[in-house]
Design a protein around this motif. Structure first.
Motif, short mmCIF file in Angstrom:
data_model
loop_
_atom_site.label_atom_id
_atom_site.label_comp_id
_atom_site.label_asym_id
_atom_site.label_seq_id
_atom_site.Cartn_x
_atom_site.Cartn_y
_atom_site.Cartn_z
N SER A 160 0.83 -1.20 0.00
CA SER A 160 0.00 0.00 0.00
C SER A 160 0.87 1.26 0.00
CB SER A 160 -0.92 -0.01 1.23
OG SER A 160 -1.61 1.22 1.36
N VAL A 161 1.90 1.26 0.85
CA VAL A 161 2.78 2.43 0.93
C VAL A 161 3.52 2.64 -0.38
CG1 VAL A 161 4.85 3.35 2.04
CG2 VAL A 161 3.05 2.33 3.43
N ALA A 162 3.95 1.54 -1.01
CA ALA A 162 4.76 1.63 -2.23
C ALA A 162 3.95 2.01 -3.46
CB ALA A 162 5.48 0.30 -2.47
N LEU A 163 2.69 1.57 -3.52
CA LEU A 163 1.92 1.69 -4.75
C LEU A 163 0.75 2.66 -4.67
CD1 LEU A 163 1.80 -2.08 -5.81
CD2 LEU A 163 3.45 -0.33 -6.51
N GLN A 164 0.34 3.05 -3.47
CA GLN A 164 -0.84 3.91 -3.36
C GLN A 164 -0.46 5.30 -2.88
OE1 GLN A 164 -3.53 1.81 -0.72
NE2 GLN A 164 -4.47 0.72 -2.43
N SER A 165 -1.25 6.29 -3.32
CA SER A 165 -1.06 7.65 -2.83
C SER A 165 -1.59 7.76 -1.41
CB SER A 165 -1.81 8.64 -3.73
OG SER A 165 -3.22 8.45 -3.58
N GLY A 166 -1.26 8.87 -0.74
CA GLY A 166 -1.77 9.09 0.60
C GLY A 166 -3.29 9.09 0.63
N THR A 167 -3.92 9.73 -0.36
CA THR A 167 -5.38 9.78 -0.42
C THR A 167 -5.97 8.39 -0.56
OG1 THR A 167 -5.38 12.00 -1.38
CG2 THR A 167 -7.35 10.66 -1.73
N GLN A 168 -5.36 7.57 -1.39
CA GLN A 168 -5.84 6.20 -1.57
C GLN A 168 -5.73 5.41 -0.27
OE1 GLN A 168 -3.29 5.30 -4.94
NE2 GLN A 168 -5.07 5.08 -6.29
N ARG A 169 -4.64 5.62 0.47
CA ARG A 169 -4.47 4.89 1.73
C ARG A 169 -5.51 5.32 2.76
NH1 ARG A 169 0.99 6.03 0.63
NH2 ARG A 169 1.36 7.31 2.48
N VAL A 170 -5.80 6.61 2.81
CA VAL A 170 -6.81 7.10 3.77
C VAL A 170 -8.19 6.55 3.42
CG1 VAL A 170 -8.02 9.14 4.62
CG2 VAL A 170 -5.53 9.18 4.38
N ILE A 171 -8.56 6.61 2.15
CA ILE A 171 -9.87 6.09 1.73
C ILE A 171 -9.94 4.59 2.00
CG2 ILE A 171 -11.39 5.68 -0.24
CD1 ILE A 171 -10.40 8.33 -1.41
N GLY A 172 -8.86 3.87 1.71
CA GLY A 172 -8.84 2.44 1.99
C GLY A 172 -9.04 2.15 3.46
#
Length: 226
Positions: free
Chosen positions: A147-159
């Motif tokens: 998640s950290v390597a492939l997703q943006s901060g916004t994507q991690r928060v929404i996830g």
């Protein structure tokens, strides 16, 4: 902190790790088990301490954290009721590589490695369950790294907000810990985490009141996450 008296066997028998054990086997595990009442903010162990067993959380919450170069900390995992921590290093017979701190008044059970090793010797099924638990934790950590390597901060928060599949339109998600702790768990600075929440609020996707986040537009959130 007020102490609660209970039978360790009763609690152990409810956990998947121990639910197939006979009363005699549970008694043997319980004989190597001790209660630990910790108040919010108490350090359970620090990096470098000797690992003599593993812990189970009965109630409360514990954070596992590692220090980073600038003196801050990185939250590795949040441990809640019914879950355990410390098994891997117990088997490796290595000192702790992270610290553990209570985020709330908590009651823990500490199971000594001698009790665990004896349980494994008498019940191969117990060994398989411990391996399964360790495998699940490793899988979770790999997913976090991905998640950290492939997703943006916004994507991690929404996830994070939508991690419960039952979360839908109008649902309210209550952050179980402070925003700073959630931010560290998602590998974000508190400021970046707050900016993302603010951006999602401006777009009418969520509403934020303290630790409570209301899902205003579930479809929009999913689309925003890509």
């Amino acid at each position: 902190m007020e102490k609660t008296r209970f039978s360790p066997q009763t609690f152990l028998a409810r956990l998947p790790l121990f639910d197939a054990m006979s009363p005699t086997e549970l008694d043997a595990i319980a004989a190597g088990t001790s209660e630990r009442h910790v108040a919010r903010g108490d350090i359970i162990f620090q990096r470098g301490d000797t690992c003599k067993g593993f812990h189970l959380v009965i109630f409360g919450q514990v954070k596992l954290a590692a220090g980073v170069a600038n003196g801050a900390e990185k939250i590795i995992e949040l441990i809640g009721p019914g879950h355990s921590f410390g098994e891997a290093l117990m088997f490796m017979e290595k000192p702790y590589i992270v610290s553990a701190t209570a985020l709330a008044d908590s009651l823990l059970l500490h199971v000594t490695k001698e009790a665990v090793f004896d349980g494994i010797a008498h019940d191969p099924g117990f060994a398989r369950k411990m391996l399964a638990g360790l495998s699940r934790r490793m899988h979770g950590l790999i997913c976090d790294l991905e998640s950290v390597a492939l997703q943006s901060g916004t994507q991690r928060v929404i996830g994070y907000l939508l991690q419960d599949e039952a979360t839908g339109q109008g649902a309210q998600v209550t952050l179980p810990v402070s925003k700073a702790v959630v931010a560290s768990r998602l590998n974000l600075t508190p400021e970046h985490f707050s900016r993302i929440l603010g951006d999602l609020t401006i777009h009418g996707l969520i509403g934020v009141q303290g630790r409570n986040v209301t899902i205003m537009n579930i479809d929009g959130l999913r689309e925003h996450a890509g």
